[in-house]
Scaffold this active site. Sequence first.
Site, mmCIF file in Angstrom:
data_model
loop_
_atom_site.group_PDB
_atom_site.id
_atom_site.type_symbol
_atom_site.label_atom_id
_atom_site.label_comp_id
_atom_site.label_asym_id
_atom_site.label_seq_id
_atom_site.Cartn_x
_atom_site.Cartn_y
_atom_site.Cartn_z
ATOM 1 C CB ILE A 34 -0.924 0.015 1.248
ATOM 2 C CG1 ILE A 34 -1.617 -1.329 1.449
ATOM 3 C CG2 ILE A 34 -1.926 1.158 1.171
ATOM 4 C CD1 ILE A 34 -2.394 -1.804 0.254
ATOM 5 C CD GLU A 35 2.673 3.657 3.869
ATOM 6 O OE1 GLU A 35 3.070 4.605 3.183
ATOM 7 O OE2 GLU A 35 1.921 3.806 4.857
#
Length: 494
Positions: free
Chosen positions: A127-128
């Site tokens: 996600i990051e």
Amino acid sequence: MQPLKIRKFPFTAILLLSAPFAVHAADLSLPLNTWTQVSALEKPYDPNDPLVQLLAMEEVDVWARIRKGFGIPDLDNPLVANQVQWYSSRPDYIQRTTTRASRYLFHVVQELEKRGMPTELALLPFIESAFNPQAYSTAKAAGMWQFIPSTGRDFNLTQSMFKDDRRNVIASTDAALTYLQKLYGMFGDWQLALAAYNWGEGSVQRAINKAQAAGRPTDFNSLSQYMPAETRNYVPKLQAVKNIIASPAEYGIMLPKVENQPYFVTIGKTRDIDIKVAAQLAELSIDEFKALNPQFNRPVITGSSDTQILLPQSNAEKFKSNLAKWGHALSSWTAHKVTSARERIETIAKKFGTTPEVIREANHIPPKMLLKAGSTVLVPKPEHAPEKDIAPEIVDNARMVTVPDVPETRRLYVKVGKRDTLASIAKRHNVSITQIKDWNNLKRDKVAAGQTLQLNVPNKASGKRHVARGTTTHRKAAPAPTRKTASSSKKRHG
């Protein structure tokens, strides 16, 4: 506040994981007989080890190991379905990200298991940063775990001209897991801890206080109404990725095989070495070397007692063998400190027998920018210079600051007003009466209304300056990239 849940592992796994997998070798730039002997507890991963074989029979690859360690309650939130749809409809993106992740997953999962943390947290870099350790966001967040400068400093991630440990695979993973543990300790809930990682612990606590004051629950779904859209989607994104990793076939996804063994080993380095030389000795491409060692900001890795490089195990052996036969200098760079504002890049290049383009590229100096006095830059070592490393005090304190390359003065034509005098004109434009007289060949101190004067006034630069990336520091955890950011990151690095 609930304590961290420690999961139970098979006895064979406990025995296996009690010993570090990474091989720690001594400085490879020294004679080979100075290598530290590896103890029995630090022996390299051996696929013929009975314990390893037993574990491999039970857990086919790291994906299975991650699934087995899921420990965060599933999030029942309508946004999860939206995120699942987004990710599952992009199999090429999933393929690139999971392939990139395969270098790092074993290490991250091993560290999570050591701490007794839920293994779906290993998917958070999905996600990051899309598992891109070179990722750099508009909020100045860097690395696989996307630390902003202040939080990086809080967790002892060095950010200097020569390296940025926010991009260091081992150091940033350790910092991220420590931070997540801290957040879980504050909120007693992994979903809120994740929201705090994205939004900041202060913001989550204020949301909790608002909900409590209104007599409402304080779980993630209940607090979502107080969150910005990015954070409202953050935990659903992780849940969506978790769902896909749990049952990839259900979504038509084929995950790359990730062997349940270390991808890399660590090697100590106490001498300076060029990145291209290190990659050549390890028989790796520059891109693959940088994928494992993305923290180095310059084309040289400065040596010290705590400098480490990561290499695939087979390439570490090649590095060792090739280094023993290497008969050339390890580093071709040295440091130069700019002592005067008049020392332009062209002047420095001529002094060190190189070109301005080489200096700009090595030091990431933008076009049309000048170096301020006090800046330190890398320059090629002069021919036949003794092989001498960059001094530790220079490495620790080096900074590079640039300013726009604009003329010191600009020509201006001024029409003399009825009440103007040379003194008032000089004061208004920050010049002297003598200068005005010289520029206009005036013999007297008097001027007539309507007369036009030529002035060479100080040029007001924009005032903006560029500090070398990695020299700043930070406090709150980085926001995750938005869907657009993740997509653009994929285009740059996929």
